[in-house]
Design a protein around this motif. Structure first.
Motif, mmCIF file in Angstrom:
data_model
loop_
_atom_site.group_PDB
_atom_site.id
_atom_site.type_symbol
_atom_site.label_atom_id
_atom_site.label_comp_id
_atom_site.label_asym_id
_atom_site.label_seq_id
_atom_site.Cartn_x
_atom_site.Cartn_y
_atom_site.Cartn_z
ATOM 1 N N ARG A 199 75.229 -28.711 19.925
ATOM 2 C CA ARG A 199 76.454 -27.938 19.767
ATOM 3 C C ARG A 199 76.782 -27.194 21.065
ATOM 4 N N PHE A 213 82.165 -25.451 8.364
ATOM 5 C CA PHE A 213 81.072 -26.397 8.607
ATOM 6 C C PHE A 213 80.204 -25.896 9.760
ATOM 7 N N ASP A 214 80.883 -25.402 10.798
ATOM 8 C CA ASP A 214 80.165 -24.885 11.962
ATOM 9 C C ASP A 214 79.226 -23.753 11.538
ATOM 10 N N ALA A 260 70.320 -29.631 16.749
ATOM 11 C CA ALA A 260 71.680 -29.299 16.337
ATOM 12 C C ALA A 260 72.241 -28.184 17.224
ATOM 13 N N ALA A 285 75.123 -33.089 13.144
ATOM 14 C CA ALA A 285 75.526 -31.731 12.772
ATOM 15 C C ALA A 285 76.018 -30.968 14.000
ATOM 16 N N LEU A 337 72.158 -22.923 8.719
ATOM 17 C CA LEU A 337 71.063 -23.737 8.220
ATOM 18 C C LEU A 337 70.067 -24.034 9.355
ATOM 19 N N ALA A 349 79.784 -29.673 14.515
ATOM 20 C CA ALA A 349 79.952 -28.226 14.618
ATOM 21 C C ALA A 349 80.729 -27.874 15.881
ATOM 22 N N SER A 357 76.403 -25.106 9.054
ATOM 23 C CA SER A 357 75.335 -25.923 9.634
ATOM 24 C C SER A 357 74.505 -25.108 10.610
#
Lengths: 305, 681
Positions: A192, A127-128, A188, A115, A134, A119, A131
Motif C-alpha cells: 500500500r 476497504f482501505d 499489505a 489487499a 486487519l 487499499a 484491510s
C-alpha cells in the motif's frame, strides 16, 4: 551485471566461514557440553567421550579440524543424534520447513499484494481502513497466540482439522495460515505504501497523459515500482521461512529445521549448530543477492556496474 | 488519517481481546461438561498412539540416558529382566529364572532357549557377554555404563586401566595393603573364569602414562611396588560376565550390591546384536540395518515425526503381545501434546506433561488423569562449604521455616517430601524407616509428637535457630526481619522454567514471611546451570531434581555418598558413608532397609539439602487403554498394554487403578513370574 553477481557470489563463502568461526567461538564460550546432564558422569566416561570427539586436543587443533572438514563440505555427525550426519539432518528437515514456509509466503503474497494494491487504489475508502486495520491486527497478534486460537476453532469446535503433527493437506492448513497472517499483514502495508508513492509519481502521470488505459498503467508501470519495498522484504523473509519458523513448528509439532536448530543450541550439539548456521547464512546471502538482482528488473533506475 | 486508522485499530484490538477471552471461557466450559477429555473412541486398528516427548538420541540402547529413549527401548529390546508393570520390580524376560549368591555378589541367570532376534537368529548367553563387553568398552562411550560399575573390573575396563604384572604374577590389592583373604563359597559350576573372578582383586592403574605418573607421584608405596612391572591392558574378557554354557550366564560383582538385580532391566543391560553391529558399524541402528529382540520391531522411522513399531513374530512371547503396533510420536510442546490428546489423535502421553494451567481442568477427568507419586524428588541443595550455610542451624532454620504442605498444595500435583527417600515408592523401606525412627526416638527420649513434627513446618523454632546461629530475627510490626543475614551474597538458583520459577518465588515468600529473609532469585539456561551448580559455584540454594535409576532407596541415598558425590552441596561425611556401606553388606533385605533408614536419619540431621516435593506422574491415557500403569518411573512394559473396545470394561476412576484387578494382566504377570517362582522352590 554479471561481474556484480560474480563478485557477490565470491564473497558468500568467506562470509559464511567468518560466521561459522564466530558461532564456534560462541558455542565454546557457552557453559555446559553436549554430554552434561542432570546426572554427573564418572570421570572415566567423560574422558572417553572427550577422546572420541577430539575434545582433549588443544582448541586450535580442534578449530583446524573443524574448519578443514567444513571447507570440504562435511559438517560431520551430530554429537547428540549419534549416527546421523549434519548434512543428512539438514536435507531431511529442510523440506518440512520449506513446504510450510513457501506455502505460507505464497498465501501471504496473494493476500498482501491484492489487499495492499486495492487499499492504495481506493485510498481512504472503507476497504482501505478495514484491510489496513486487519493488517495492523495481523502484525500485533503473535503467532503463538494465533496458532492455538485457530486450533481451538478448527480442531475443537468444528473438528475440521487436526490440531498438530505433519501429515496430509489437512495438517498443513493451520500452520500455513498461522504463518501467512503476519507476513500478509506486512506485505499489505508495504504494498500500500509503495503503491501510494508510485501512483503519485511523475512517470505514472506521464503514462496516464499518454492515454494508456488504467489497467496497463497499474500492472505495467505502477505495480513494478510499488513492489520494490515488498521485494526487499521478501529476500530475508523467505530465507527465514525456508529455514524454519520455530514457534509455528513447535505449536504444530512439525519436524522442521527451525525447531531442530533451537534444540541443537540447547543440546550444545556443535556440529549441528555450525552446519545449520552455515547453511542459513549462505541462504540469506543468496536470497539477498537474488533480491538485489531483481531490483534491476523491477526498477529501471537501478543499475549495477 | 493516521489517527483515524490507529483509533480504529485500537477498537478492533479491544474487540479481538474480548473475543479471545470469550473463546477461552467457552473452551473451558464445553470440555468440562463431558465425561471424557475430548474425543474418546478407540483407534480402528489394534494400535497405541503414544507421545514419547523428545526425539530419541539414537536407537542404540547402550548410549543415551533419557527416559523417552528408555520407553522406546522397552518396546525394541529386552534384557535379562523387565520392569514389572505396576511396581517396576524385576520380572523374568530373557532370563526365565535366576539365582543370587548368598553374599549378593554373584548372579546366575538361566536363559530361555526359544528367544530369537528379529531376524530369526537365536539368542544365547554369548549375546549377553558381547553386549556387556561392548557397553563397558571405552570406544562405545556409553553415558550409562557407570550404573554397572559394580561388575568386577568393568570400571577399570571402561576407564582404560591396566593390570600390573611383576615377576610373572599380577599384583593384587593385598600387595598394597595386606588384607585377610576372603574365602570363596561355591556358587554354580566351578570354571577357570570363576577362579579368576574369585581370586584376590588385582591392582589396577591408569593405562595412560601421564595419568599414571600423576597417581604414582602421589603414592610412594605404589610407586615402589610398580617399579619394573609390566602393564597388561584390561580387556572386555576380564570383566565379570561369563557364559557358563549357551543358556547360563554368570555375572560377578566386585562387592555385595543387593540393589543390582533391579538394574538389569535398565536400557544399558538390554541386548545389542553383535552380528548387525559388526556388519554395519555405526549405521547398525538405521531402520534398514537394525536388528532387535523386544516384543516389537521397527516398521517405519521418520526422525522428529514418528517411530512406528510392530509386533515381532520372532519374539519368544509374541502370543502375549496384544498390540499390533505402537506409534511413537516425538512431541515436546506440552500444550500441543494435550491438544493432540483432546482431539483423539493420541491415546496416551508421557509423564510430567500436563501444564500447571491445565491441571484443575484435567483433574476432573477421573478416568484418565494419572496423578501418582514418582520415584523422583525435588530438593534445594545448600552450599555447605560457604557461610552461612556451613552452619547446620542455619540450614535447619530454612527447613523449618518452610511450609511444604502449602508448597505441595500450591504446586497441585506434588506431595511434600520430608526425607531423602520419596515416600510412596518403597513400601517395605517405609515400614523399616518407621521402626528405626521409633528406636531412635526412644534412644533420644523424645516425645512422640515432637518426633513426628521434627522436620515439619515450625516457624517459631526456625527463627530461634537462626538467632542462635548469629542472625537475630526481630519482630517489626507484624513482620519479621533478619537484618544481619547476608542475603546480598546468596541466591535461590534454578534453571529457567516456569515451574521452577513459581516454586522459587513461593519459597522466597515463605522465608520472607517466616524468617524475615528475602533471598534473591537467580535463573539460567539448563546447560549453563548444570556446571554452575554441580561445581559449587553458587552460594545459597540450588534447585535439584533427582529421579531414581532403579527401584531401591539406595538410588536416592547414594547421592551424598563418597567424597566427590552428586549432591552438589559440598557435603561429605565418612560416618554417613560407613552407615550406607554397612547397609549394603547386609544380606537380609529388611535389616538392610533398617540400616539404610538409620543413614537417612543421620543425613537429615546433617541436612545438606532441603527436601521439597515428591514429584507426580502427571500424565493421561484414554480409558480404553488397559494394562498401562502409572508406576514410579513411568517405565511401561508394552506387552501388557491392550485396547479394550467394550466401554463397559474401560478404566474407571484411575486413582484406584493399582488395586483394581485386571484378569488378563494378572494372568500374564503370574505366568511370567512362575518360572522364577518354580526355580526358587
Amino acid at each position: 551485471m554479471l561481474s556484480f553477481i560474480i563478485r557477490r557470489t565470491l564473497i558468500i563463502i568467506p562470509m559464511a566461514l567468518i560466521v561459522v568461526t564466530l558461532t564456534w567461538g560462541l558455542v565454546r564460550l557457552a557453559p555446559g557440553n553436549f554430554y552434561t546432564g542432570e546426572k554427573k558422569l564418572p570421570a572415566a566416561i567423560e574422558a572417553n567421550i572427550k577422546k572420541k570427539y577430539g575434545l582433549d586436543q588443544p582448541w586450535y587443533t580442534q578449530y583446524g579440524m573443524m574448519m578443514s572438514n567444513i571447507i570440504r563440505g562435511d559438517f560431520g555427525d551430530s554429537v547428540k543424534y549419534q549416527g546421523q550426519s549434519v548434512n543428512e539432518i539438514i536435507t531431511r528437515h529442510l523440506p518440512y520447513s520449506a513446504t510450510i514456509g513457501i506455502l505460507g509466503y505464497l498465501l501471504a503474497l496473494l493476500i498482501g499484494l491484492s489487499a495492499g494494491t486495492f487499499a492504495a487504489l481506493k485510498q481512504n475508502s472503507s476497504f482501505d481502513y478495514g484491510s489496513m486495520s486487519l493488517a495492523m491486527l495481523g502484525l500485533s497478534v503473535p503467532n503463538f497466540v494465533l496458532g492455538p486460537l485457530l486450533v481451538l476453532v478448527f480442531s475443537f469446535w468444528l473438528y475440521w482439522l487436526p490440531p498438530a503433527r505433519w501429515g496430509g493437506i489437512a495438517g498443513l492448513i493451520l500452520p500455513v495460515c498461522t504463518l501467512a497472517a503476519i507476513y500478509a499483514a506486512y506485505i499489505a502495508r508495504l504494498t500500500r505504501a509503495g503503491m501510494l508513492e508510485v501512483l503519485r509519481s511523475d512517470y505514472i502521470r506521464t503514462a496516464r497523459a499518454k492515454g494508456l488505459d488504467e489497467k496497463t498503467v497499474l500492472f505495467r508501470h505502477a505495480l513494478r515500482g510499488g513492489l520494490v519495498p515488498v521485494l526487499s522484504f521478501t529476500g530475508p523473509a523467505l530465507a527465514a521461512l525456508l529455514a524454519g519458523t520455530v514457534v509455528v513448528e513447535k505449536v504444530f509439532a512439525i519436524p522442521g529445521l527451525g525447531n531442530i536448530f533451537i534444540q541443537s543450541v540447547f543440546n550444545r550439539d556443535e556440529p549441528l549448530i555450525l552446519g545449520i548456521v552455515a547453511f542459513l547464512s549462505i541462504l540469506i546471502m543468496v536470497f539477498n543477492l537474488i533480491v538485489d538482482v531483481c531490483y534491476g528488473f523491477l526498477d529501471p533506475r537501478i543499475r549495477y556496474e | 488519517m493516521e489517527n483515524r486508522t490507529s483509533s480504529c485499530n485500537n477498537r478492533l484490538l479491544a474487540l479481538f481481546l474480548l473475543w479471545t477471552t470469550a473463546l477461552g471461557l467457552v473452551g473451558c466450559s464445553t470440555s468440562a461438561s463431558s465425561k471424557y477429555f475430548g474425543r474418546t473412541s478407540p483407534p480402528s486398528d489394534n494400535v497405541l498412539r503414544y507421545v514419547t516427548g523428545s526425539e530419541p538420541e539414537t536407537l542404540d540402547p547402550q548410549l543415551p540416558d533419557g527416559q523417552p529413549e528408555a520407553r522406546i527401548f522397552m518396546a525394541l529390546y529386552e534384557g535379562l529382566v523387565e520392569y514389572g508393570p505396576k511396581d517396576q520390580q524385576p520380572i523374568p524376560a530373557l532370563a526365565k529364572s535366576w539365582e543370587i549368591s548368598p553374599k549378593v555378589d554373584e548372579f546366575i541367570f538361566h536363559l530361555r532357549q526359544d528367544a530369537k532376534w528379529s531376524d530369526g537368529k537365536p539368542i544365547t548367553a554369548n549375546d549377553f557377554v558381547y553386549s556387556l563387553r561392548r557397553g563397558f568398552s571405552p570406544e562405545t562411550t556409553s553415558r550409562t555404563a557407570g550404573l554397572g560399575y559394580a561388575i568386577k573390573y568393568s570400571e577399570d575396563f571402561n576407564g582404560e586401566k591396566v593390570f600390573i604384572k611383576k615377576d610373572g604374577r599380577f599384583l593384587t590389592e593385598a600387595d598394597l595393603e595386606p588384607t585377610p583373604a576372603k574365602p570363596s563359597t561355591p556358587f554354580g559350576p566351578e570354571t577357570e573364569f570363576r577362579k579368576f573372578m574369585q581370586s584376590p582383586t588385582r591392582l589396577t592403574i591408569y593405562g595412560d602414562e601421564k595419568k599414571r605418573t600423576k597417581v604414582l607421584d602421589g603414592d610412594e608405596k605404589l610407586k615402589a611396588l610398580v617399579q619394573g612391572a609390566e602393564f597388561v591392558p584390561i580387556e572386555g574378557k576380564d570383566i565379570g560376565v561369563e557364559a557358563i554354557d549357551d543358556y547360563t550366564l554368570r555375572i560377578t560383582l566386585k562387592q555385595s550390591a543387593p540393589y543390582f538385580l533391579g538394574l538389569f532391566a535398565h536400557q544399558f543391560f538390554r541386548l545389542v546384536p553383535q552380528h548387525a553391529i559388526e556388519k554395519h558399524g555405526k549405521d547398525w541402528t538405521r531402520p534398514e540395518n537394525i536388528v532387535t529382540n523386544g516384543p516389537f520391531k521397527i516398521k517405519e522411522y521418520r526422525p522428529y515425526d514418528r517411530l512406528i513399531v510392530e509386533r515381532d513374530p520372532n519374539y519368544w512371547d509374541a502370543k502375549n503381545v496384544h498390540l499390533d503396533r505402537i506409534d511413537f510420536y516425538p512431541v515436546e510442546e506440552n500444550s500441543t501434546i494435550l491438544n493432540l490428546y483432546k482431539a483423539g489423535s493420541i491415546d496416551a502421553f508421557l509423564n510430567h506433561t500436563v501444564p500447571s494451567s491445565w491441571i484443575n481442568e484435567v483433574r476432573q477427568y477421573k478416568d484418565e488423569y494419572l496423578d501418582f507419586p514418582e520415584a523422583a524428588t525435588a530438593y534445594y541443595s545448600m552450599n555447605t562449604t560457604k557461610p552461612p550455610f556451613d552452619n547446620v542451624k542455619v540450614r535447619r532454620a530454612f527447613l523449618l521455616g518452610l511450609d511444604r504442605e502449602a508448597l505441595s498444595k500450591f504446586r497441585k500435583i506434588t506431595q511434600p517430601l520430608y526425607g531423602k527417600v520419596p515416600q510412596g515408592s518403597f513400601p517395605d523401606y517405609a515400614k523399616a524407616a518407621a521402626k528405626v525412627g521409633e528406636e531412635i526416638r526412644n534412644e533420644k527420649g523424645i516425645a512422640a509428637d515432637a518426633w513426628e513434627k521434627r522436620y515439619k513446618f515450625d516457624p517459631e523454632t526456625a527463627r530461634k535457630l537462626l538467632t542462635e546461629a548469629g542472625f537475630p530475627v526481630v519482630k517489626n510490626g507484624d513482620q519479621f526481619e533478619c537484618p544481619t543475614f547476608p542475603v546480598d551474597r546468596l541466591a535461590i538458583n534454578f534453571n529457567t522454567n516456569e515451574n521452577n520459577k513459581s516454586v522459587a518465588e513461593f519459597l522466597q515468600a515463605q522465608w520472607k514471611r517466616n524468617l524475615g529473609v528475602t533471598v534473591p532469585l537467580k535463573t539460567m539456561e539448563f546447560k549453563t546451570y548444570l556446571p554452575f551448580f554441580k561445581s559449587l559455584q553458587y552460594e545459597g540454594f540450588a534447585q535439584f531434581l533427582w529421579s531414581g535409576d532403579y527401584m531401591d532407596p539406595y538410588t536416592f541415598l547414594s547421592l551424598q555418598y563418597g567424597k566427590d558425590n552428586e549432591g552438589a552441596a559440598g557435603f561429605y561425611d565418612p560416618k554417613y558413608d560407613k552407615l550406607l556401606d554397612d547397609a549394603n553388606v547386609e544380606l537380609d533385605a529388611q535389616k538392610r532397609y533398617e540400616l539404610m533408614a538409620r543413614a537417612e536419619e543421620y543425613l537429615m540431621e546433617q541436612l545438606p539439602m532441603i527436601p521439597l516435593t515428591v514429584n507426580a506422574t502427571n500424565w493421561m491415557k484414554k480409558p480404553y487403554v488397559k494394562g498401562m500403569y502409572p508406576n514410579p518411573g513411568t517405565l511401561l512394559p508394552w506387552k501388557f498394554v491392550y485396547i479394550e473396545r467394550n466401554p463397559a470394561k474401560w478404566d474407571k476412576d484411575v486413582a484406584n487403578i493399582m488395586n483394581v484387578p485386571d484378569a488378563q494382566v494378572d494372568q500374564q504377570l503370574a505366568d511370567l513370574v512362575s518360572t522364577q517362582k518354580a526355580a526358587q522352590k
